[in-house]
Write an enzyme that holds these catalytic residues in place. Structure first.
Site, PDB file in Angstrom:
ATOM      1  N   THR A 126       0.812  -1.218   0.000  1.00 17.83           N
ATOM      2  CA  THR A 126       0.000   0.000   0.000  1.00 17.83           C
ATOM      3  C   THR A 126       0.843   1.265   0.000  1.00 17.83           C
ATOM      4  OG1 THR A 126      -1.479   1.290   1.420  1.00 17.83           O
ATOM      5  CG2 THR A 126      -0.134  -0.331   2.527  1.00 17.83           C
ATOM      6  N   ASP A 127       0.276   2.328  -0.542  1.00 15.55           N
ATOM      7  CA  ASP A 127       0.968   3.630  -0.499  1.00 15.55           C
ATOM      8  C   ASP A 127       0.994   4.210   0.907  1.00 15.55           C
ATOM      9  OD1 ASP A 127      -1.702   4.424  -0.229  1.00 15.55           O
ATOM     10  OD2 ASP A 127      -1.609   5.971  -1.773  1.00 15.55           O
ATOM     11  N   GLU A 128       0.219   3.610   1.832  1.00 18.62           N
ATOM     12  CA  GLU A 128       0.207   4.149   3.195  1.00 18.62           C
ATOM     13  C   GLU A 128       1.561   4.012   3.875  1.00 18.62           C
ATOM     14  OE1 GLU A 128      -4.434   3.568   4.408  1.00 18.62           O
ATOM     15  OE2 GLU A 128      -2.894   3.853   5.906  1.00 18.62           O
ATOM     16  N   TYR A 151      -1.617  -0.429  11.115  1.00 16.41           N
ATOM     17  CA  TYR A 151      -1.805  -1.082   9.809  1.00 16.41           C
ATOM     18  C   TYR A 151      -0.640  -0.767   8.869  1.00 16.41           C
ATOM     19  CZ  TYR A 151      -3.294  -1.485   4.961  1.00 16.41           C
ATOM     20  OH  TYR A 151      -3.323  -1.753   3.610  1.00 16.41           O
ATOM     21  N   ALA A 153       2.303   0.451   9.499  1.00 19.55           N
ATOM     22  CA  ALA A 153       3.592  -0.036  10.000  1.00 19.55           C
ATOM     23  C   ALA A 153       3.754  -1.528   9.715  1.00 19.55           C
ATOM     24  CB  ALA A 153       3.707   0.229  11.498  1.00 19.55           C
ATOM     25  N   LYS A 155       2.401  -3.164   7.259  1.00 18.84           N
ATOM     26  CA  LYS A 155       2.603  -3.350   5.812  1.00 18.84           C
ATOM     27  C   LYS A 155       4.039  -2.971   5.437  1.00 18.84           C
ATOM     28  CE  LYS A 155      -0.092  -4.455   3.188  1.00 18.84           C
ATOM     29  NZ  LYS A 155      -0.538  -5.818   2.750  1.00 18.84           N
ATOM     30  N   LYS A 190     -14.900   0.955   4.669  1.00 27.69           N
ATOM     31  CA  LYS A 190     -14.011   1.926   4.029  1.00 27.69           C
ATOM     32  C   LYS A 190     -14.851   3.085   3.494  1.00 27.69           C
ATOM     33  CE  LYS A 190     -10.708  -1.183   4.609  1.00 27.69           C
ATOM     34  NZ  LYS A 190     -10.551  -2.338   3.779  1.00 27.69           N
TER      35      LYS A 190
HETATM   36  P1  NAD Z   1     -10.013  -7.106   2.566  1.00 29.70           P
HETATM   37  O1  NAD Z   1     -10.036  -6.769   4.023  1.00 29.70           O
HETATM   38  O2  NAD Z   1     -11.206  -6.823   1.745  1.00 29.70           O
HETATM   39  O3  NAD Z   1      -9.682  -8.662   2.364  1.00 29.70           O
HETATM   40  C1  NAD Z   1      -8.694  -9.322   3.082  1.00 29.70           C
HETATM   41  C2  NAD Z   1      -8.846 -10.818   2.820  1.00 29.70           C
HETATM   42  O4  NAD Z   1      -7.779 -11.498   3.512  1.00 29.70           O
HETATM   43  C3  NAD Z   1     -10.162 -11.400   3.351  1.00 29.70           C
HETATM   44  O5  NAD Z   1     -10.704 -12.296   2.414  1.00 29.70           O
HETATM   45  C4  NAD Z   1      -9.736 -12.134   4.623  1.00 29.70           C
HETATM   46  O6  NAD Z   1     -10.582 -13.220   4.943  1.00 29.70           O
HETATM   47  C5  NAD Z   1      -8.336 -12.586   4.241  1.00 29.70           C
HETATM   48  N1  NAD Z   1      -7.468 -12.817   5.408  1.00 29.70           N
HETATM   49  C6  NAD Z   1      -7.270 -11.986   6.456  1.00 29.70           C
HETATM   50  N2  NAD Z   1      -6.427 -12.551   7.329  1.00 29.70           N
HETATM   51  C7  NAD Z   1      -6.059 -13.757   6.819  1.00 29.70           C
HETATM   52  C8  NAD Z   1      -5.199 -14.798   7.242  1.00 29.70           C
HETATM   53  N3  NAD Z   1      -4.528 -14.712   8.409  1.00 29.70           N
HETATM   54  N4  NAD Z   1      -5.058 -15.881   6.451  1.00 29.70           N
HETATM   55  C9  NAD Z   1      -5.735 -15.979   5.275  1.00 29.70           C
HETATM   56  N5  NAD Z   1      -6.581 -15.034   4.842  1.00 29.70           N
HETATM   57  C10 NAD Z   1      -6.735 -13.929   5.596  1.00 29.70           C
HETATM   58  O7  NAD Z   1      -8.710  -6.381   2.011  1.00 29.70           O
HETATM   59  P2  NAD Z   1      -8.494  -5.644   0.607  1.00 29.70           P
HETATM   60  O8  NAD Z   1      -9.014  -4.268   0.709  1.00 29.70           O
HETATM   61  O9  NAD Z   1      -8.943  -6.541  -0.464  1.00 29.70           O
HETATM   62  O10 NAD Z   1      -6.903  -5.532   0.609  1.00 29.70           O
HETATM   63  C11 NAD Z   1      -6.128  -6.595   0.095  1.00 29.70           C
HETATM   64  C12 NAD Z   1      -4.671  -6.227   0.143  1.00 29.70           C
HETATM   65  O11 NAD Z   1      -4.447  -5.042  -0.615  1.00 29.70           O
HETATM   66  C13 NAD Z   1      -4.122  -5.935   1.533  1.00 29.70           C
HETATM   67  O12 NAD Z   1      -2.840  -6.468   1.623  1.00 29.70           O
HETATM   68  C14 NAD Z   1      -4.073  -4.426   1.608  1.00 29.70           C
HETATM   69  O13 NAD Z   1      -3.050  -4.023   2.463  1.00 29.70           O
HETATM   70  C15 NAD Z   1      -3.776  -4.079   0.162  1.00 29.70           C
HETATM   71  N6  NAD Z   1      -4.257  -2.764  -0.298  1.00 29.70           N
HETATM   72  C16 NAD Z   1      -5.565  -2.417  -0.135  1.00 29.70           C
HETATM   73  C17 NAD Z   1      -6.012  -1.197  -0.644  1.00 29.70           C
HETATM   74  C18 NAD Z   1      -7.441  -0.761  -0.502  1.00 29.70           C
HETATM   75  O14 NAD Z   1      -7.760   0.385  -0.840  1.00 29.70           O
HETATM   76  N7  NAD Z   1      -8.366  -1.615  -0.062  1.00 29.70           N
HETATM   77  C19 NAD Z   1      -5.116  -0.340  -1.286  1.00 29.70           C
HETATM   78  C20 NAD Z   1      -3.776  -0.729  -1.418  1.00 29.70           C
HETATM   79  C21 NAD Z   1      -3.361  -1.960  -0.919  1.00 29.70           C
HETATM   80  O1  DAU Z   2      -4.023   4.114   0.520  1.00 29.17           O
HETATM   81  C1  DAU Z   2      -4.253   2.727   0.483  1.00 29.17           C
HETATM   82  C2  DAU Z   2      -5.053   2.316   1.691  1.00 29.17           C
HETATM   83  O2  DAU Z   2      -6.363   2.826   1.486  1.00 29.17           O
HETATM   84  C3  DAU Z   2      -5.090   0.821   1.906  1.00 29.17           C
HETATM   85  O3  DAU Z   2      -3.804   0.371   2.226  1.00 29.17           O
HETATM   86  C4  DAU Z   2      -6.046   0.443   3.039  1.00 29.17           C
HETATM   87  O4  DAU Z   2      -6.174  -0.966   3.092  1.00 29.17           O
HETATM   88  C5  DAU Z   2      -7.395   1.049   2.748  1.00 29.17           C
HETATM   89  O5  DAU Z   2      -8.243   0.821   3.846  1.00 29.17           O
HETATM   90  C6  DAU Z   2      -7.274   2.553   2.507  1.00 29.17           C
HETATM   91  O6  DAU Z   2      -6.887   3.252   3.722  1.00 29.17           O
HETATM   92  P1  DAU Z   2      -7.537   4.664   4.131  1.00 29.17           P
HETATM   93  O7  DAU Z   2      -7.393   4.830   5.567  1.00 29.17           O
HETATM   94  O8  DAU Z   2      -7.070   5.756   3.247  1.00 29.17           O
HETATM   95  O9  DAU Z   2      -9.057   4.331   3.693  1.00 29.17           O
HETATM   96  P2  DAU Z   2     -10.455   4.592   4.419  1.00 29.17           P
HETATM   97  O10 DAU Z   2     -11.492   4.220   3.413  1.00 29.17           O
HETATM   98  O11 DAU Z   2     -10.537   3.992   5.760  1.00 29.17           O
HETATM   99  O12 DAU Z   2     -10.463   6.180   4.566  1.00 29.17           O
HETATM  100  C7  DAU Z   2     -10.329   7.024   3.446  1.00 29.17           C
HETATM  101  C8  DAU Z   2     -10.390   8.460   3.951  1.00 29.17           C
HETATM  102  O13 DAU Z   2     -11.717   8.732   4.422  1.00 29.17           O
HETATM  103  C9  DAU Z   2      -9.473   8.744   5.116  1.00 29.17           C
HETATM  104  O14 DAU Z   2      -8.987  10.088   5.013  1.00 29.17           O
HETATM  105  C10 DAU Z   2     -10.381   8.626   6.331  1.00 29.17           C
HETATM  106  C11 DAU Z   2     -11.706   9.123   5.805  1.00 29.17           C
HETATM  107  N1  DAU Z   2     -12.913   8.521   6.433  1.00 29.17           N
HETATM  108  C12 DAU Z   2     -13.009   7.175   6.469  1.00 29.17           C
HETATM  109  C13 DAU Z   2     -14.096   6.548   7.049  1.00 29.17           C
HETATM  110  C14 DAU Z   2     -14.201   5.044   7.102  1.00 29.17           C
HETATM  111  C15 DAU Z   2     -13.934   9.329   6.942  1.00 29.17           C
HETATM  112  O15 DAU Z   2     -13.862  10.570   6.874  1.00 29.17           O
HETATM  113  N2  DAU Z   2     -15.019   8.711   7.515  1.00 29.17           N
HETATM  114  C16 DAU Z   2     -15.132   7.361   7.607  1.00 29.17           C
HETATM  115  O16 DAU Z   2     -16.156   6.878   8.191  1.00 29.17           O
END
Ligand code: NAD
Ligand code: DAU
Length: 339
Positions: A126-128, A151, A153, A155, A190
């Site tokens: 992730t870019d985080e 989270y 940290a 990653k 999210k």
């Molecule tokens: P998600 O929470 O939707 O899905 C996570 C999946 O992992 C679920 O199916 C869960 O059951 C499985 N899982 C969790 N713990 C496990 C374990 N111990 N063993 C096996 N399976 C397990 O997550 P997502 O949003 O699809 O993110 C997927 C990946 O992409 C993550 O590594 C996240 O850091 C990365 N990522 C997410 C975003 C985003 O915006 N959602 C952006 C950049 C990177």
């Molecule tokens: O940047 C990549 C990351 O994006 C991924 O690594 C993470 O897995 C994914 O969860 C996401 O992280 P963020 O913290 O950026 O996403 P989130 O959707 O939780 O929040 C997006 C923005 O919106 C952030 O500035 C917090 C704000 N927010 C979020 C929620 C859930 C609100 O203002 N209200 C809310 O209820």
């Protein structure tokens, strides 16, 4: 080519598997190892569940015996580690599972890949890990790591661990770092799916702080194509950023959602800010585009329209994932947060 995908029942993992098996003629095989946490949902894979090229294994990536046996048995050509505890707010409320899955789980997979000499390993990150970025800068892959939440940290640690296996053991590991994804099957914890779902139900839309935090939005299918591009054309030992090239303040995103759903802005409710909240993410994907030819195809307005349409047509999916545990989470994250 045989893929071992972890976390394939989640949001991004399921999009990646649907991409891999979307072409009925592709000679690919996919093994999906998923623990089915609150975020894992086999309904996300209903369209490919009966495909003879697909196998689901219910299990934990931290379970070394299971992971080893599976890699020994299946001999995948590539391991794609998508599994994670992925939500920042949950990582603040309860950091332990984050470090278990994101760090120990990654270590377990890397060790299995090392033991069985898996030809390719991709760590989805992730870019985080770059933390908040002051304008006008954007992070390239050499930008310093400055994780703000448990989270991010975890990653960042997993990225370093994976890359160390390239340096030390010459394992063909690559790392991808994507910006904020959105799209169908996104768990409504999210920002975008939460706001769509609450707006559709006329519930308050909780805005953290002043709502001026900036995120760079990437459609989930564009992310899935980028992961495949790195596996097919990326170099081992390298990191690839994957950005959406659409940076927007949260308030703009929420206003667009309310307008599209046809609900009033009075549903927005300012709540206490997230601790350690990163102000701005900004990413350069120049390396990925130059080396693999990938570009994002889905414009934000089109992707948002398609996403809202998906939630309108899949109310049963949303009702299911919002039952049970979700209600407890919602109360512990948002209860007592009014300002
Ligand atoms: P998600 O929470 O939707 O899905 C996570 C999946 O992992 C679920 O199916 C869960 O059951 C499985 N899982 C969790 N713990 C496990 C374990 N111990 N063993 C096996 N399976 C397990 O997550 P997502 O949003 O699809 O993110 C997927 C990946 O992409 C993550 O590594 C996240 O850091 C990365 N990522 C997410 C975003 C985003 O915006 N959602 C952006 C950049 C990177
Ligand atoms: O940047 C990549 C990351 O994006 C991924 O690594 C993470 O897995 C994914 O969860 C996401 O992280 P963020 O913290 O950026 O996403 P989130 O959707 O939780 O929040 C997006 C923005 O919106 C952030 O500035 C917090 C704000 N927010 C979020 C929620 C859930 C609100 O203002 N209200 C809310 O209820």
């Amino acid at each position: 080519m045989k893929f071992l995908v972890t976390g394939g029942a989640g949001f991004i993992g399921s999009a990646f598997i649907r991409l891999l098996l979307g072409d009925p003629d592709a000679s690919r095989r996919v093994v999906n190892l998923d623990k089915l946490t609150y975020a894992g949902n086999l309904e996300n894979l209903a369209t490919i569940a009966g495909d003879s090229r697909y196998r689901f294994v219910h299990g934990d990536i931290c379970d070394a015996a299971l992971v080893n046996a599976l890699v020994a048995e299946e001999k995948p050509d590539v391991i794609v580690n998508v599994a994670a505890e992925s939500h920042v707010d949950r990582s603040i409320l309860s950091p332990a599972p984050v470090f278990e899955t994101n760090l120990r789980g990654t270590f377990t997979l890397l060790e299995a890949a090392r033991t069985h000499q898996t030809p390719r390993y991709l760590q989805v990150s992730t870019d985080e890990v770059y933390g908040s970025i002051d304008p006008p800068h954007e992070a390239d892959e050499n930008y310093p790591l400055r994780a703000s939440s448990p989270y991010s940290a975890s990653k960042a640690g997993a990225d370093l661990l994976a890359l160390s296996y390239f340096v030390t053991y010459k394992m063909p590991v690559s790392v991808t770092r994507a910006s904020n994804n959105y799209g169908p099957y996104h768990f409504p914890e999210k920002l975008i799916p939460l706001m769509i779902s609450n707006a559709m139900e006329d519930k308050p839309l909780p805005i953290y702080g002043d709502g001026q935090q900036i995120r760079d939005w990437l459609y989930v299918d564009d992310h899935a194509r980028a992961i495949l591009a790195v596996i097919e054309r990326g170099r081992a030992g390298e990191i690839y950023n994957i950005g959406g090239s659409r940076a927007l303040p949260n308030l703009d995103v929420v206003r667009k959602i309310l307008a599209a759903v046809g609900k009033p802005e009075s549903l927005m409710q300012t709540v206490k800010d997230r601790p350690g909240h990163d102000r701005r993410y900004a990413l350069s994907s120049e390396k990925l585009m130059r080396e693999t030819g990938w570009t994002a195809r889905v414009a934000f307005e089109d992707g948002l329209r398609a996403t809202i349409e998906w939630y309108r047509s899949n109310t049963a999916w949303t009702a299911h994932v919002k039952s049970g545990e979700y209600q407890k989470y919602y109360q512990s994250n948002y209860g007592g947060r009014a300002v």
